[in-house]
Design a protein around this motif. Structure first.
Motif, PDB file in Angstrom:
ATOM      1  N   ASP A 123     -10.573 -12.118  88.916  1.00 61.25           N
ATOM      2  CA  ASP A 123     -11.004 -13.356  88.275  1.00 61.25           C
ATOM      3  C   ASP A 123     -11.971 -13.089  87.126  1.00 61.25           C
ATOM      4  OD1 ASP A 123      -9.488 -14.615  90.171  1.00 61.25           O
ATOM      5  OD2 ASP A 123     -11.168 -15.254  91.404  1.00 61.25           O
ATOM      6  N   PHE A 124     -11.808 -13.871  86.038  1.00 59.03           N
ATOM      7  CA  PHE A 124     -12.690 -13.802  84.872  1.00 59.03           C
ATOM      8  C   PHE A 124     -12.519 -15.104  84.104  1.00 59.03           C
ATOM      9  CE2 PHE A 124     -13.326 -13.162  80.358  1.00 59.03           C
ATOM     10  CZ  PHE A 124     -14.559 -12.530  80.320  1.00 59.03           C
ATOM     11  N   GLY A 125     -13.602 -15.665  83.639  1.00 57.88           N
ATOM     12  CA  GLY A 125     -13.527 -16.822  82.764  1.00 57.88           C
ATOM     13  C   GLY A 125     -13.570 -18.129  83.515  1.00 57.88           C
ATOM     14  N   TYR A 127     -13.199 -18.374  79.352  1.00 53.67           N
ATOM     15  CA  TYR A 127     -14.015 -17.916  78.236  1.00 53.67           C
ATOM     16  C   TYR A 127     -13.353 -18.371  76.941  1.00 53.67           C
ATOM     17  CZ  TYR A 127     -16.402 -14.961  74.913  1.00 53.67           C
ATOM     18  OH  TYR A 127     -17.133 -14.520  73.847  1.00 53.67           O
ATOM     19  N   ARG A 141      -6.058  -2.177  83.201  1.00 51.55           N
ATOM     20  CA  ARG A 141      -7.186  -3.093  83.353  1.00 51.55           C
ATOM     21  C   ARG A 141      -8.279  -2.620  84.302  1.00 51.55           C
ATOM     22  NH1 ARG A 141      -4.490  -7.828  81.488  1.00 51.55           N
ATOM     23  NH2 ARG A 141      -3.828  -7.099  79.463  1.00 51.55           N
ATOM     24  N   ARG A 148     -14.090  -8.021  78.493  1.00 52.42           N
ATOM     25  CA  ARG A 148     -14.709  -8.573  79.704  1.00 52.42           C
ATOM     26  C   ARG A 148     -16.133  -8.064  79.856  1.00 52.42           C
ATOM     27  NH1 ARG A 148     -10.637  -6.349  83.908  1.00 52.42           N
ATOM     28  NH2 ARG A 148     -10.674  -4.737  82.325  1.00 52.42           N
ATOM     29  N   GLU A 149     -16.410  -6.856  79.358  1.00 44.39           N
ATOM     30  CA  GLU A 149     -17.737  -6.245  79.475  1.00 44.39           C
ATOM     31  C   GLU A 149     -18.508  -6.245  78.161  1.00 44.39           C
ATOM     32  OE1 GLU A 149     -17.963  -2.482  81.565  1.00 44.39           O
ATOM     33  OE2 GLU A 149     -15.947  -2.861  82.350  1.00 44.39           O
TER      34      GLU A 149
END
Length: 175
Positions: A123-125, A127, A141, A148-149
């Motif tokens: 999971d991310f965002g 964004y 990935r 992401r970083e």
């Protein structure tokens, strides 16, 4: 008198060679500065698509006329001393979301046949990418240090689009 003509002729030939070499060096510099560059892949962040140690030809011309497009593999200045290679995932104004390892761009699932396995954690965002920026990620990935970083990458940091693997010769391919 014959010796003077021979010396003048030898100097003329040498001067012609000096001019030809200088012109060739200037042309090579201009090509490297504005047209093409070579980049050596370092690390495993682009695995499956590009391997550590491969050399790619980077085309600088397309981005004089338009911004990077989705899925372009780009080389960019990560810092003053280091250039990186990643894939364009998002463009200015896009909203990026990873849910359970699946990429959604602007609310729609994106097919990514090039990745080297699902992203963990998944999971991310969401964004939203600022104007003038790109969201870049490696194809591997789980080991990629990417947007992401490090956050979004300014379009002005992009050097060009990776077009061809040129070395090793056994791995020659277009991207």
């Amino acid at each position: 008198m014959a010796n003077k003509n021979y010396e003048a002729s030898a100097w003329s030939v040498a001067w012609d060679w000096i001019k030809a070499i200088a012109i060739a060096l200037i042309i090579a510099f201009l090509i490297k500065q504005f047209v093409f560059a070579f980049f050596q892949v370092s690390g495993e962040s682009m695995d499956r698509t590009l391997a550590n140690g491969e050399r790619v030809l980077v085309d600088k011309i397309p981005y004089y006329f338009h911004q990077p497009q989705y899925n372009d593999i780009v080389v960019f200045h990560e810092s003053a001393d280091e250039d990186w290679i990643k894939r364009v995932i998002g463009r200015p104004g896009d909203t990026i979301l990873f849910k359970n390892g699946i990429l959604y761009r602007n609310g729609k699932q994106v097919s990514e046949p090039y990745i080297n396995g699902p992203m963990v954690p998944g999971d991310f965002g969401p964004y939203k990418i600022p104007q003038g920026d790109l969201f870049l990620m490696g194809d591997n990935r789980n080991v990629s240090k990417d947007s992401r970083e490090i956050g979004p990458v300014k379009i002005s940091q992009v050097i060009g689009r990776a077009e061809v693997v040129v070395f090793p010769f056994s791995k020659f391919k277009t991207l």
